[in-house]
Design a protein around this motif. Structure first.
Motif, mmCIF file in Angstrom:
data_model
loop_
_atom_site.group_PDB
_atom_site.id
_atom_site.type_symbol
_atom_site.label_atom_id
_atom_site.label_comp_id
_atom_site.label_asym_id
_atom_site.label_seq_id
_atom_site.Cartn_x
_atom_site.Cartn_y
_atom_site.Cartn_z
ATOM 1 N N LEU A 3 24.973 33.238 47.804
ATOM 2 C CA LEU A 3 25.750 32.289 48.617
ATOM 3 C C LEU A 3 26.203 31.049 48.229
ATOM 4 N N VAL A 4 27.682 30.919 47.855
ATOM 5 C CA VAL A 4 28.186 29.651 47.388
ATOM 6 C C VAL A 4 28.472 28.739 48.585
ATOM 7 N N SER A 22 37.617 26.636 40.937
ATOM 8 C CA SER A 22 37.845 27.440 39.689
ATOM 9 C C SER A 22 36.544 27.764 39.082
ATOM 10 N N ALA A 23 35.413 27.124 39.162
ATOM 11 C CA ALA A 23 34.112 27.536 38.815
ATOM 12 C C ALA A 23 33.545 28.935 39.580
ATOM 13 N N ILE A 24 33.969 29.076 40.726
ATOM 14 C CA ILE A 24 33.495 30.191 41.533
ATOM 15 C C ILE A 24 34.433 31.439 40.993
ATOM 16 N N ILE A 35 30.950 37.553 46.063
ATOM 17 C CA ILE A 35 30.246 36.377 46.357
ATOM 18 C C ILE A 35 30.812 35.948 47.857
ATOM 19 N N ASP A 36 29.776 35.525 48.223
ATOM 20 C CA ASP A 36 30.091 34.995 49.704
ATOM 21 C C ASP A 36 30.209 33.496 49.538
ATOM 22 N N VAL A 37 31.237 33.012 50.008
ATOM 23 C CA VAL A 37 31.724 31.623 49.878
ATOM 24 C C VAL A 37 31.670 31.104 51.378
ATOM 25 N N LEU A 38 30.829 29.934 51.744
ATOM 26 C CA LEU A 38 30.924 29.274 52.959
ATOM 27 C C LEU A 38 31.157 27.884 52.668
ATOM 28 N N LYS A 51 35.703 39.651 46.461
ATOM 29 C CA LYS A 51 35.544 40.664 45.546
ATOM 30 C C LYS A 51 36.526 40.505 44.112
ATOM 31 N N LYS A 52 36.973 39.517 43.878
ATOM 32 C CA LYS A 52 37.788 39.069 43.075
ATOM 33 C C LYS A 52 37.907 37.640 43.098
ATOM 34 N N ALA A 53 38.410 37.135 41.782
ATOM 35 C CA ALA A 53 38.567 35.573 41.692
ATOM 36 C C ALA A 53 39.661 35.086 42.769
#
Length: 132
Positions: A3-4, A22-24, A35-38, A51-53
């Motif tokens: 979780l980011v 950009s880091a993600i 990646i789950d981004v919150l 599922k992709k940048a």
């Protein structure tokens, strides 16, 4: 499962937010599949599973900052192995619910903020900074 969490509060500069996203995006170059981004400020924003940048980060909010809501979220969603928090560090230290198995990494937006906040951040996990 990672979780980011991205601090989108008003104290975080647009340049720092761009660097965070950009880091993600770089995680995908190292074999991470999702990646789950919150995003968060004083409240949680919409969770997105990438599922992709990302081409661009989702920035909404720009209010105050509340770290406690992240740890309350993790307590309710223990499926995450790790939580990465991109922030400037300006908010009250959270109370960590026990037990918590999720590893925590705080990433500050600069060395000065890292030096100022690392002591309390290390009580809940690891701390580092990124050069923006």
């Amino acid at each position: 499962n990672i979780l980011v969490c991205v601090d989108v509060s008003g104290s975080v500069s647009s340049h720092a937010l761009s660097t965070f996203y950009s880091a993600i995006a770089r995680f995908f170059k190292y074999g991470v599949e999702t990646i789950d981004v919150l995003p968060f400020d004083a409240s949680l924003k919409e969770l997105t599973t990438l599922k992709k940048a990302p081409k661009e980060g989702q920035i909404e909010g720009r209010g105050g900052t509340n770290f406690q809501i992240l740890f309350d979220y993790i307590a309710l969603h223990p499926r995450y192995d790790g939580m990465i928090i991109f922030t400037d560090g300006y908010a009250t230290e959270p109370t960590i619910p026990q037990p918590i198995r999720t590893k925590v990494l705080w990433i500050c937006d600069n060395e000065r903020n890292y030096e100022q906040h690392r002591e309390w951040m290390r009580r809940s996990g690891k701390a580092a900074f990124i050069i923006v």
